[in-house]
Motif scaffolding. Structure first.
Motif, short mmCIF file in Angstrom:
data_model
loop_
_atom_site.label_atom_id
_atom_site.label_comp_id
_atom_site.label_asym_id
_atom_site.label_seq_id
_atom_site.Cartn_x
_atom_site.Cartn_y
_atom_site.Cartn_z
N LEU A 112 -3.25 -9.83 0.73
CA LEU A 112 -3.27 -8.47 0.18
C LEU A 112 -3.03 -7.36 1.19
N PRO A 113 -3.74 -7.29 2.32
CA PRO A 113 -3.50 -6.17 3.23
C PRO A 113 -2.10 -6.13 3.78
N HIS A 114 -1.53 -7.31 4.05
CA HIS A 114 -0.17 -7.36 4.59
C HIS A 114 0.86 -7.01 3.52
N LEU A 115 0.61 -7.44 2.29
CA LEU A 115 1.49 -7.11 1.18
C LEU A 115 1.50 -5.60 0.95
N ASN A 116 0.32 -4.99 0.88
CA ASN A 116 0.25 -3.55 0.64
C ASN A 116 0.86 -2.76 1.79
N ALA A 117 0.63 -3.19 3.03
CA ALA A 117 1.21 -2.50 4.18
C ALA A 117 2.73 -2.59 4.16
N ALA A 118 3.26 -3.76 3.80
CA ALA A 118 4.71 -3.93 3.76
C ALA A 118 5.34 -3.10 2.65
N MET A 119 4.67 -3.03 1.50
CA MET A 119 5.22 -2.21 0.41
C MET A 119 5.24 -0.74 0.81
N ALA A 120 4.21 -0.28 1.49
CA ALA A 120 4.19 1.11 1.95
C ALA A 120 5.31 1.36 2.94
N GLU A 121 5.52 0.42 3.86
CA GLU A 121 6.54 0.58 4.88
C GLU A 121 7.95 0.63 4.27
N ALA A 122 8.16 -0.10 3.18
CA ALA A 122 9.48 -0.18 2.55
C ALA A 122 9.64 0.78 1.37
N ASP A 123 8.72 1.73 1.24
CA ASP A 123 8.78 2.73 0.15
C ASP A 123 8.70 2.09 -1.23
N ILE A 124 8.04 0.96 -1.33
CA ILE A 124 7.82 0.32 -2.64
C ILE A 124 6.48 0.87 -3.13
N THR A 125 6.50 2.11 -3.55
CA THR A 125 5.27 2.86 -3.74
C THR A 125 5.08 3.39 -5.16
#
Length: 263
Positions: A112-125
């Motif tokens: 979960l933390p890595h998934l959420n961090a990656a989505m934020a980084e890739a503008d999947i927001t």
């Protein structure tokens, strides 16, 4: 390493050289459990703790600055309570497990933390983008359970179109991550974009912290956010798969993700 846990105050704290207190002691315990050497868990952020932080950051593809913020805390298994997708933040543990019921509790908490961090980084927001992204990852990785291709990779040997020009490149650069990164040239390109030597360390693409970032890089770089905004899930599938294999299952995940994220 200690099990991933929700800890809003800890995850939001920033620690650096000369910091003191119980947060530093917890940091030192987690670094030691991860196999690094911060010294005694005495709550004092000295040079030895800073060196351990830098080594940890380097090993996990993070910015190597010796300071501990949200991304380093997340890599250490500490996360804040994520906001809901409807408010433009990450997804919750419950939403992830509802979408991917075959995912174990421990695996879901680790992802979960890595998934959420990656989505934020890739503008999947936005919920639309997150639903499409999660649906594709669920299908491609067997609900985040498989981050390395089961086949040996011999089928890719000699594939110059993938940059596999050296003996052993097929197995060395076989598919890894939740969206399978494959081939020497793709590992090189992704690594350069993320500031990680994936060509020299290809197995890192199967680690949670890097695998999700690679998936986010792939997604954003191929314009899939715009397609998600437009609701063109079929074209997203074509760009990821090269065709429409597994489209029915992908669409089923997508419908459920939209429902869970209240789109």
């Amino acid at each position: 390493m200690p099990s991933p846990s929700l800890h809003p105050s800890l995850a939001s704290s920033t620690l650096s050289l000369n910091s003191r207190g119980p947060e530093v002691a917890e940091l030192q315990r987690r670094l030691a459990a991860a196999g690094f050497a911060p010294g005694a868990a005495d709550g004092q952020f000295g040079a030895r703790t800073e060196a351990a932080v830098r080594d940890f950051q380097r090993a996990h593809g993070l910015t190597v600055d010796g300071a501990v913020g949200p991304r380093t805390w997340a890599a250490l298994g500490v996360q804040a309570e994520p906001p809901t997708a409807a408010t433009g933040g990450g997804i919750s543990l419950q939403q992830l497990q509802d979408l991917m019921p075959r995912l174990s509790d421990s695996r879901a908490a680790a992802c979960l933390p890595h998934l959420n961090a990656a989505m934020a980084e890739a503008d999947i927001t936005t919920p639309q983008r997150q639903a499409a992204f999660l649906a594709q990852l669920a299908h491609e990785s067997g609900e985040l359970r498989f981050f390395e291709e089961i086949a040996s990779g011999e089928a890719y040997e000699g594939r110059k179109d993938l940059g596999n020009t050296e003996p052993g490149d097929g197995p060395r650069y076989k598919g890894r991550g939740p969206i399978q990164l494959t081939g020497r040239s793709n590992y090189r390109t992704a690594g350069r974009a993320l500031g990680i030597d994936l060509e020299g360390n290809p197995t890192r693409a199967a680690d949670l912290d890097i695998g999700f970032r690679v998936a986010g890089w792939y997604w954003k770089g191929r314009g899939l956010n715009a397609l998600a905004d437009a609701g063109d899930f079929r074209e997203i599938t074509r760009r990821i798969n090269g065709g429409f294999n597994g489209l029915a299952q992908r669409e089923a995940y997508h419908r459920l993700a939209l429902e869970l994220l209240s789109v």
